[in-house]
Design a protein around this motif. Structure first.
Motif, PDB file in Angstrom:
ATOM      1  N   PHE A  39       6.569  53.167  44.936  1.00 29.88           N
ATOM      2  CA  PHE A  39       7.624  53.904  44.254  1.00 29.88           C
ATOM      3  C   PHE A  39       7.414  53.725  42.753  1.00 29.88           C
ATOM      4  O   PHE A  39       7.234  52.598  42.283  1.00 29.88           O
ATOM      5  CB  PHE A  39       8.999  53.383  44.665  1.00 29.88           C
ATOM      6  CG  PHE A  39       9.333  53.689  46.092  1.00 29.88           C
ATOM      7  CD1 PHE A  39      10.084  54.800  46.413  1.00 29.88           C
ATOM      8  CD2 PHE A  39       8.873  52.877  47.120  1.00 29.88           C
ATOM      9  CE1 PHE A  39      10.387  55.092  47.733  1.00 29.88           C
ATOM     10  CE2 PHE A  39       9.161  53.152  48.435  1.00 29.88           C
ATOM     11  CZ  PHE A  39       9.921  54.265  48.747  1.00 29.88           C
ATOM     12  N   TYR A  64       6.635  63.660  45.957  1.00 35.09           N
ATOM     13  CA  TYR A  64       5.847  62.876  46.902  1.00 35.09           C
ATOM     14  C   TYR A  64       4.393  63.240  46.665  1.00 35.09           C
ATOM     15  O   TYR A  64       4.012  64.405  46.772  1.00 35.09           O
ATOM     16  CB  TYR A  64       6.253  63.186  48.353  1.00 35.09           C
ATOM     17  CG  TYR A  64       5.309  62.577  49.351  1.00 35.09           C
ATOM     18  CD1 TYR A  64       5.216  61.204  49.488  1.00 35.09           C
ATOM     19  CD2 TYR A  64       4.487  63.366  50.134  1.00 35.09           C
ATOM     20  CE1 TYR A  64       4.324  60.632  50.390  1.00 35.09           C
ATOM     21  CE2 TYR A  64       3.602  62.816  51.043  1.00 35.09           C
ATOM     22  CZ  TYR A  64       3.528  61.443  51.156  1.00 35.09           C
ATOM     23  OH  TYR A  64       2.645  60.884  52.039  1.00 35.09           O
ATOM     24  N   LEU A 111      15.378  60.093  46.631  1.00 35.60           N
ATOM     25  CA  LEU A 111      14.566  59.179  47.434  1.00 35.60           C
ATOM     26  C   LEU A 111      14.512  59.607  48.899  1.00 35.60           C
ATOM     27  O   LEU A 111      13.442  59.611  49.514  1.00 35.60           O
ATOM     28  CB  LEU A 111      15.091  57.750  47.304  1.00 35.60           C
ATOM     29  CG  LEU A 111      14.819  57.085  45.964  1.00 35.60           C
ATOM     30  CD1 LEU A 111      15.579  55.762  45.858  1.00 35.60           C
ATOM     31  CD2 LEU A 111      13.329  56.882  45.748  1.00 35.60           C
TER      32      LEU A 111
END
Length: 93
Positions: free
Chosen positions: A10, A27, A72
């Protein structure tokens, strides 16, 4: 920890490469549903959260917290192979 979320990092960056404030997250990797062989030596996938677009879009700390959570969930879903259309149906886009 999210079960099955393996070899993912992350990252928080200020803005996307194009400098826009429209993209909240990204992503960067190959979804589990698209992988053949994946193992040792492969670089980790990345989930990027863009700081400035979040700050621009939110007016309070609670709103910011909710938006980061939604971002997220959205990007982790891409790791599992869930596309934007399905995320819209589920209310995470």
């Amino acid at each position: 920890m999210v079960d099955g979320l393996d070899n993912v990092i992350f990252v928080v960056e200020d803005r996307p490469e194009d400098g826009s404030l429209d993209l909240l997250g990204l992503y960067d990797g190959l979804a589990l549903t698209e992988r053949g062989h994946y193992g040792m030596g492969d670089l980790p996938d990345r989930i990027i959260v863009y700081r400035e677009p979040h700050l621009h879009a939110c007016e309070s700390m609670d709103e910011l917290r909710d938006e980061v959570h939604t971002t997220l969930v959205h990007e982790i879903a891409h790791f599992y192979g869930i596309d934007d259309d399905r995320l819209h149906e589920l209310g995470w886009a």
